[in-house]
Design an enzyme around this catalytic site. Sequence first.
Site, PDB file in Angstrom:
ATOM      1  N   ASN A   9       0.868  -1.183   0.000  1.00 37.79           N
ATOM      2  CA  ASN A   9       0.000   0.000   0.000  1.00 37.79           C
ATOM      3  C   ASN A   9       0.903   1.231   0.000  1.00 37.79           C
ATOM      4  OD1 ASN A   9      -1.785   2.060   0.519  1.00 37.79           O
ATOM      5  ND2 ASN A   9      -2.355   1.353   2.567  1.00 37.79           N
ATOM      6  N   TRP A  10       0.959   1.898  -1.133  1.00 40.27           N
ATOM      7  CA  TRP A  10       1.858   3.063  -1.231  1.00 40.27           C
ATOM      8  C   TRP A  10       1.289   4.307  -0.554  1.00 40.27           C
ATOM      9  CZ3 TRP A  10       4.605   3.402  -6.702  1.00 40.27           C
ATOM     10  CH2 TRP A  10       5.457   2.304  -6.843  1.00 40.27           C
ATOM     11  N   GLU A  95      -6.631   4.575   8.177  1.00 42.12           N
ATOM     12  CA  GLU A  95      -6.387   5.994   7.880  1.00 42.12           C
ATOM     13  C   GLU A  95      -7.634   6.622   7.256  1.00 42.12           C
ATOM     14  OE1 GLU A  95      -2.726   5.384   5.758  1.00 42.12           O
ATOM     15  OE2 GLU A  95      -1.773   4.823   7.646  1.00 42.12           O
ATOM     16  N   GLY A 169       3.102   2.191  10.754  1.00 40.62           N
ATOM     17  CA  GLY A 169       4.087   3.258  10.589  1.00 40.62           C
ATOM     18  C   GLY A 169       4.850   3.591  11.856  1.00 40.62           C
ATOM     19  N   SER A 208       3.894  -2.268  10.219  1.00 40.25           N
ATOM     20  CA  SER A 208       5.348  -2.343  10.433  1.00 40.25           C
ATOM     21  C   SER A 208       5.958  -3.682  10.017  1.00 40.25           C
ATOM     22  CB  SER A 208       5.697  -2.019  11.890  1.00 40.25           C
ATOM     23  OG  SER A 208       5.350  -0.675  12.182  1.00 40.25           O
ATOM     24  N   GLY A 229       3.045  -1.185   4.197  1.00 41.78           N
ATOM     25  CA  GLY A 229       3.060   0.228   3.845  1.00 41.78           C
ATOM     26  C   GLY A 229       4.461   0.672   3.458  1.00 41.78           C
ATOM     27  N   GLY A 230       5.160   1.289   4.409  1.00 41.47           N
ATOM     28  CA  GLY A 230       6.464   1.894   4.148  1.00 41.47           C
ATOM     29  C   GLY A 230       7.447   1.000   3.395  1.00 41.47           C
TER      30      GLY A 230
HETATM   31  P1  13P Z   1       3.380   0.291   7.542  1.00 42.38           P
HETATM   32  O1  13P Z   1       3.867  -0.996   6.919  1.00 42.38           O
HETATM   33  O2  13P Z   1       4.087   1.499   7.023  1.00 42.38           O
HETATM   34  O3  13P Z   1       3.339   0.191   9.033  1.00 42.38           O
HETATM   35  O4  13P Z   1       1.849   0.477   7.055  1.00 42.38           O
HETATM   36  C1  13P Z   1       0.959  -0.567   7.180  1.00 42.38           C
HETATM   37  C2  13P Z   1      -0.280  -0.205   6.454  1.00 42.38           C
HETATM   38  O5  13P Z   1      -1.039   0.652   6.890  1.00 42.38           O
HETATM   39  C3  13P Z   1      -0.565  -0.892   5.190  1.00 42.38           C
HETATM   40  O6  13P Z   1      -1.862  -0.652   4.755  1.00 42.38           O
END
Ligand code: 13P
Length: 248
Positions: A9-10, A95, A169, A208, A229-230
Site C-alpha cells: 500500500n503506497w 487511515e 508506521g 510495520s 506500507g512503508g
Molecule cells: P506500515 O507498513 O508502514 O506500518 O503500514 C501498514 C499499512 O497501513 C498498510 O496498509
Amino acid sequence: MRRKMAAGNWKMNGLRASLAELGLLASKHPAPVCEVLICPPATLLGWASEALLQSEIRLGGQDCHSEKSGAHTGDVSAAMLADAGASHVILGHSERRADHGESSDMVAAKARTAHMAGLTAVICVGETEAERDAGTTLSVIGAQLQGSLPATATGTNTIIAYEPVWAIGTGRTPTLSQIAEVHDFLRAELSGRHGAEAEAFRLLYGGSVKPSNAAEIFAVSNVDGALVGGASLKASDFGAIIDALDAA
Ligand code: 13P
C-alpha cells in the site's frame, strides 16, 4: 489451499519516477509463488498497468466510492479503478476510517460496489492502542468485520487485512501470539458467517512489516501474507518480503 499474498500500500506516496521501483520489482520477481499486489495512488494506476503488462504483479486502488458514478467531486469509482488496470481495492483502511470518518456500513457499501465492478476487496480491520489496553480488541475487530462485509463477499472476491492502528508506521508490532489470536478469531468469525467457505478467505497482517520481521510473522497460523506500507515503496525491501513469503 489459499494462495499467499504480498500486498503493498503506497498510500499518498509516489510520482511517475516511482514506477522505476515497480519495474525493478517485476524484473527481480518474474514468477513469485505468492500473489503480489501493489496499490499505488490512483494517479499512477494507468501508468503502472502499462509498465506491468508483461508481469504477474497485480494492481489495486486504495479506496473507491460506494456509488457507481455521479456527482462526487474528487472521488474515484470502482469501475474507474478497474478501467485503469486495477483488480483489487483496499477498503476501510484505518487511515480512511480516521481521516474521513468511514464507518463499517460505508465500507460494506463500497465493497459491494467494488464486487459489482469485478474488483477483489481488501477490507481492513484493527484496534487502536486504547482499545487493546481496554481489553476490547476482539470485540472491536468482530464488529468491524461483521459490519464491513457486504452480502456479496465470498472467499474469492474478499481478503481481510488485520492492521492494528498502533502498529502502522510506528515500527512496533504485536507479539506473534497476539497476531495468532486475532487471525484465529477472524477465521472463526468467518466460519460462523460463511461455513466451510471461510477457509478460502485470505487473512493478511499489516503494521510495520519489514524484511527483518516478515519470516516470523508469516509462520503464524492463519497469516496468509501481509499488507505492507512503508517497506513496499522500495523494490529491494518489498522483494525481500516476497522472498520471505515464498519461503514460508
Ligand atoms: P506500515 O507498513 O508502514 O506500518 O503500514 C501498514 C499499512 O497501513 C498498510 O496498509
